[in-house]
Design a protein around this motif. Structure first.
Motif, mmCIF file in Angstrom:
data_model
loop_
_atom_site.group_PDB
_atom_site.id
_atom_site.type_symbol
_atom_site.label_atom_id
_atom_site.label_comp_id
_atom_site.label_asym_id
_atom_site.label_seq_id
_atom_site.Cartn_x
_atom_site.Cartn_y
_atom_site.Cartn_z
ATOM 1 N N LEU A 261 0.830 -1.200 0.000
ATOM 2 C CA LEU A 261 0.000 0.000 0.000
ATOM 3 C C LEU A 261 0.869 1.257 0.000
ATOM 4 N N ARG B 259 -8.251 1.676 1.602
ATOM 5 C CA ARG B 259 -7.583 0.427 1.189
ATOM 6 C C ARG B 259 -7.059 -0.333 2.412
ATOM 7 N N HIS C 221 -9.952 -2.182 4.001
ATOM 8 C CA HIS C 221 -10.325 -3.368 3.222
ATOM 9 C C HIS C 221 -9.460 -4.571 3.585
ATOM 10 N N ARG D 221 -14.495 -4.060 -0.714
ATOM 11 C CA ARG D 221 -13.728 -2.817 -0.819
ATOM 12 C C ARG D 221 -14.588 -1.614 -0.410
#
Length: 739
Positions: A420, A430, A433, A656
Motif C-alpha cells: 500500500l 484500502r 479493506h 472494498r
C-alpha cells in the motif's frame, strides 16, 4: 527436670537470635565493601547474574541462609516436644491443610524451574457448545495476556465448538499460537458407557481419553477447564513438570471443598479419594509416562469396579481420577493450591492466598459461576470481567526472539499491507479493506435445524450497538430463521449478551444466529458484515435486508410460497421486496397492501428515499406495483439497490466498499452481470424506520475527499467487473459515464 528443660530452651533461643543479628551485620558490612546495600528482593538468587561480583554476594547470602535454616531446624525439633517430652503433631498436607510455606507464594522463594523463552507449551481444553465456546475465549485471553512463550492449543470439540473456534483463531491471527482440533465424537465410545450426573454431560469425561486423543509424539500437556482465569504466565505452571519425581505422572491441586469427605449432607456418599481428593480443573499430565503405565486400562478397570457400588459419577472425570489416585497415591504431584483457587460455595480457597499477588489461577467451578459466595468474590469478578471485555486485538503481539512458523494467510496479508502507498489519498479505505477482523460465529445458542424444505429462507442483516432496539421488533415480524452480523467491541459484545439474555423476545428464539465481528479500523465494514451473515445461513434462500427495516407481517410464509410458485430452483432470479419508509418513530404498521396504499396516499408513508436518492429504488416501478397482482420483471438501471431474495450461493458483496456508499449498488450490478432476473413481488413490502444518521453518512456528506475516494473505488470495481465478465460488463461503464 521441667525447669532444666526451660533453661535449655531459653539458651537455644538466645543463641538463634544472636546468630541472626550477626548474620545481618555480616551482610551489611559486605554490602559496604561492594558500595551498595544488600536489602535485595527475596528472589535475587533465582535471577541470572552477569558478573562475578553478584555471584560472590549470592554465594555469601546462601551460606548464611543455610546456617539459619539449621538453627531453625534445631529449634523446631525442641518446640515440637511438649513439656513431657512427647511429640506434638500439627496438620499436614496429607490431611488436606497446606503447610504454612505453601499457603502463600509470597514466602521464601523456592528454587524455580526455568522454561526456555521459545519453548512450545501445550494446552488441552475440552469445549462443546455455544456457551463453552464463549467461556474459552476469556480463558485464552487471560493466557495470552501473560504469556511469553509460543503456545499450542489442543481443542477436543463437538461440531459446534469446532466451527466457532476454528473461525475465531483463523481470523484472530495471533503470532506464535498454534491450534489443533480433535473430534469429540470419535472419543465418545470410550466414555459413553459411564453414567454421569454432572451438568457437563459426556464431555465432562473426555479428559480421561487424552492419552489416546492427543498425538503420540506429545509427551506432556496442561489440561484446563473452560471456566479458568489465569493471573500469571502459564510458563510458571509448565515449569512445575520439572519437579515431578520418577513415579509422578499427574499434577493436581487438592479439592478445596468437603465433597470427598462425605459430610456435606446426610447419607452423602462420594467416590473414594485420597484425603480431600483433587480437583481436575487444572491438570498437568505426563502423557508418555501415562501411556507406558497403561493409563487407559488403569482408569477403565477402576471405573468399572467403583461403578458397581456408586452406579454413576457425580463429578464426571474428577471422580475417576480420584479413585485411581486413591489406589496409587505415588502417581500424583500435589500442586500448590494457588494453581487452582476454587470459587465454589463452602470451599477453603481463602487459605490459598493472603495478597492479590498470590493468585495464579482462578477456577469458577460452581454452577453459580460469578454469583458464587466468597469474601473476595468482587475482586475475582472484576479480574474475570477485565479479560472478558479486553480488546483481543491487543493480544496480536509478536514474541520477539522466537521464530514463528510461516502462516500463508498472515504472510499474504503482510505483503499486501506493505504494497500500500501511504501517500495515496485513499490509503485509509484500502487499509480498512485489508483489515483482518476477529469473528466469533454463533455467539449465542443456535438450535435451528435446516428442514428438507427446498423453499426455506433466512433473513440476513448486519448492525452495530446503536441498532439493537430493532431486534425485538423484527422478531415479531419475522418468524423464520435470522442470520445477523454484529459489529462490536469486546465490551459491547458482553453488553449485547446481557441484553439478549434479559429480553423475553430474544431469549425465546433459538433460530437467530448472532455473529460478532469485532471492531477494528475507522470505517464500518458493512459488506464484510453482510458476507459473514450470508455465509453462515443454512437455508436454500436468503432475504438480504438491512436492520432498519420491518418486514410486513407474514412475509416469511409469503416468500416461501413465492419461491415455490415461481420455481426459483430452476431459474436464476432475484425477488424484489418493495421498500417504503416512515418519518414517524411511532407507526401503526399496515397489516395488508391495501392499508399500506392508504397510508401512502395520506402521506404517512413514502417510497423509500424518494426525496434524497430516488435512483436507488425508482426501477422498482411503484406505480405498477400499486395495481400488480403477479410478479413482474424490471430491468437493471444505474444505482439500483433493491432488497432481494436470492439463492444462498449468490455472489458475495464486494468488501472494498466500507462505510457509506455503493455497498448494495455494486452487489445488484454483479447479480445483473450474472444474468439474474429481477422480479418484483406484488404483495410484499417492508418499511424503513427512522433513526439518527450514521457516522459514515455524515463523513460522506461533509468530506469531499471521502466522496472522491468512493468514486475511485467505483471505477476500480468497474474495471474488475469487466475483467470477470468481459464485454457483457461494458454496459455498466457506459451507463456510469452517461450520468
Amino acid at each position: 527436670m521441667l525447669r532444666s528443660w526451660r533453661v535449655k530452651l531459653k539458651l537455644l533461643l538466645a543463641t538463634v537470635t544472636l546468630a541472626i543479628l550477626i548474620s545481618w551485620l555480616y551482610l551489611f558490612v559486605g554490602s559496604l565493601e561492594y558500595g551498595r546495600f544488600l536489602l535485595l528482593p527475596p528472589c535475587l538468587g533465582e535471577q541470572a547474574r552477569g558478573d562475578v561480583e553478584r555471584e560472590a554476594l549470592a554465594s555469601r547470602v546462601r551460606r548464611v541462609e543455610e546456617e539459619n535454616q539449621q538453627l531453625r531446624l534445631q529449634l523446631g525439633q525442641v518446640a515440637e516436644q511438649g513439656s513431657d517430652g512427647s511429640p506434638r503433631w500439627g496438620p499436614s498436607a496429607e490431611d488436606g491443610v497446606p503447610p504454612r510455606g505453601e499457603r502463600s507464594n509470597r514466602t521464601a522463594c523456592p528454587k524455580q524451574q526455568t522454561v526456555h523463552k521459545c519453548e512450545l507449551l501445550h494446552v488441552a481444553i475440552v469445549c462443546a457448545g455455544h456457551n463453552a465456546s464463549r467461556d474459552v475465549v476469556t480463558l485464552v485471553k487471560s493466557i495470552l495476556f501473560h504469556r511469553r512463550n509460543p503456545l499450542h492449543f489442543h481443542f477436543i470439540t463437538d461440531s459446534v465448538a469446532h466451527q466457532i473456534l476454528q473461525m475465531l483463531f483463523q481470523s484472530w491471527m495471533v503470532p506464535s499460537v498454534h491450534i489443533s482440533f480433535y473430534n469429540a465424537d470419535d472419543l465418545k465410545p470410550e466414555v459413553s458407557w459411564i453414567p454421569n450426573k454432572h451438568y457437563s454431560g459426556i464431555y465432562g469425561l473426555m479428559k480421561l481419553t487424552l492419552t489416546k486423543a492427543l498425538p503420540s509424539s506429545l509427551s506432556k500437556v496442561i489440561v484446563l477447564d473452560t471456566d479458568i482465569t489465569f493471573a500469571t504466565d502459564i510458563a510458571e505452571l509448565w515449569a512445575v513438570f520439572g519437579k515431578f519425581s520418577d513415579k509422578q505422572v499427574i499434577g493436581l491441586v487438592e479439592n478445596q471443598s468437603d465433597w470427598y469427605l462425605g459430610n456435606l449432607w446426610k447419607n452423602h456418599k462420594p467416590w473414594p479419594a485420597l484425603g480431600r481428593g483433587f480437583n481436575t480443573g487444572v491438570i498437568l499430565l505426563l502423557l508418555d509416562r501415562l501411556r507406558r503405565l497403561g493409563w487407559e486400562q488403569m482408569w477403565r478397570l477402576t471405573a468399572e469396579r467403583e461403578l458397581m457400588s456408586m452406579l454413576s459419577t457425580s463429578l464426571a472425570d474428577q471422580d475417576i481420577f480420584n479413585a485411581v489416585i486413591k489406589q496409587d497415591p505415588a502417581l500424583v504431584y500435589r500442586l500448590p493450591c494457588f494453581w487452582n483457587v476454587q470459587l465454589s460455595d463452602h470451599t477453603r480457597s481463602e487459605q490459598c492466598y493472603t495478597e492479590v499477588s498470590d493468585l495464579k489461577v482462578i477456577h469458577w467451578n460452581s454452577p453459580k459461576k460469578l454469583r458464587v459466595k466468597n469474601k473476595h468474590v468482587e475482586f475475582f469478578r472484576n479480574l474475570y470481567l477485565t479479560f472478558l471485555e479486553y480488546d483481543g486485538n491487543l493480544l496480536r503481539r509478536e514474541l520477539f526472539g522466537c521464530a514463528s512458523l510461516p502462516s500463508p494467510p498472515s504472510n499474504q496479508l503482510q505483503q499486501a499491507l506493505e504494497e500500500l502507498d501511504e501517500d495515496d489519498p485513499c490509503y485509509d479505505f484500502r487499509r480498512q479493506h485489508l483489515t483482518q477482523h476477529r469473528i466469533h460465529l454463533f455467539f449465542l445458542q443456535y438450535e435451528f435445524l435446516a428442514l428438507p424444505d427446498p423453499t426455506d429462507v433466512t433473513l440476513v442483516a448486519q448492525l452495530s450497538m446503536d441498532r439493537l432496539q430493532m431486534l425485538e421488533a423484527i422478531c415479531k415480524h419475522w418468524a423464520g430463521p435470522i442470520s445477523l452480523a454484529l459489529y462490536m467491541s469486546d465490551a459491547e459484545a458482553q453488553q449485547f449478551l446481557r441484553y439478549a439474555q434479559a429480553s423475553e423476545v430474544l431469549s425465546a428464539r433459538r433460530n437467530i444466529a448472532y455473529h460478532i465481528v469485532y471492531k477494528e479500523g475507522q470505517f464500518y465494514p458493512i459488506n464484510l458484515l453482510r458476507n459473514v451473515a450470508l455465509a453462515n445461513t443454512q437455508t436454500p434462500y436468503v432475504f438480504l435486508t438491512d436492520i432498519d427495516f420491518l418486514p410486513m407481517y407474514g412475509l416469511y410464509d409469503y416468500l416461501r410460497n413465492s419461491i415455490q410458485q415461481l420455481e426459483l430452483h430452476q431459474r436464476k432470479a432475484a425477488l424484489i421486496v418493495p421498500a417504503f419508509e416512515t418519518l414517524h418513530y411511532r407507526l401503526t404498521f399496515p397489516k395488508s397492501k391495501a392499508e399500506l396504499l392508504s397510508m401512502l396516499d395520506m402521506g404517512s408513508l413514502y417510497t423509500f428515499r424518494y426525496h434524497v436518492w430516488p435512483k436507488g429504488h425508482a426501477p422498482t416501478d411503484y406505480a405498477k406495483w400499486r395495481t400488480a397482482t403477479v410478479p413482474y420483471r424490471v430491468a437493471w438501471q444505474p444505482d439500483f439497490e433493491p432488497y432481494v431474495v436470492v439463492r444462498q450461493d449468490c455472489p458475495k458483496y464486494d468488501q472494498r466498499f466500507v462505510g457509506f456508499g455503493w455497498n448494495k449498488v455494486s452487489h445488484i450490478m454483479e447479480l445483473d452481470a450474472q444474468e439474474y432476473e429481477l422480479l418484483v413481488l406484488p404483495n410484499a413490502f417492508m418499511i424503513h424506520m427512522p433513526h439518527a444518521p450514521s457516522f459514515d453518512i455524515s463523513k460522506f456528506r461533509l468530506s469531499a475527499g471521502y466522496r472522491g475516494c468512493l468514486q475511485t473505488l467505483r471505477e476500480e470495481f468497474h474495471q474488475d467487473l469487466s475483467r470477470r465478465y468481459g464485454a457483457a460488463a461494458l454496459k455498466y461503464l457506459t451507463a456510469e459515464r452517461s450520468l
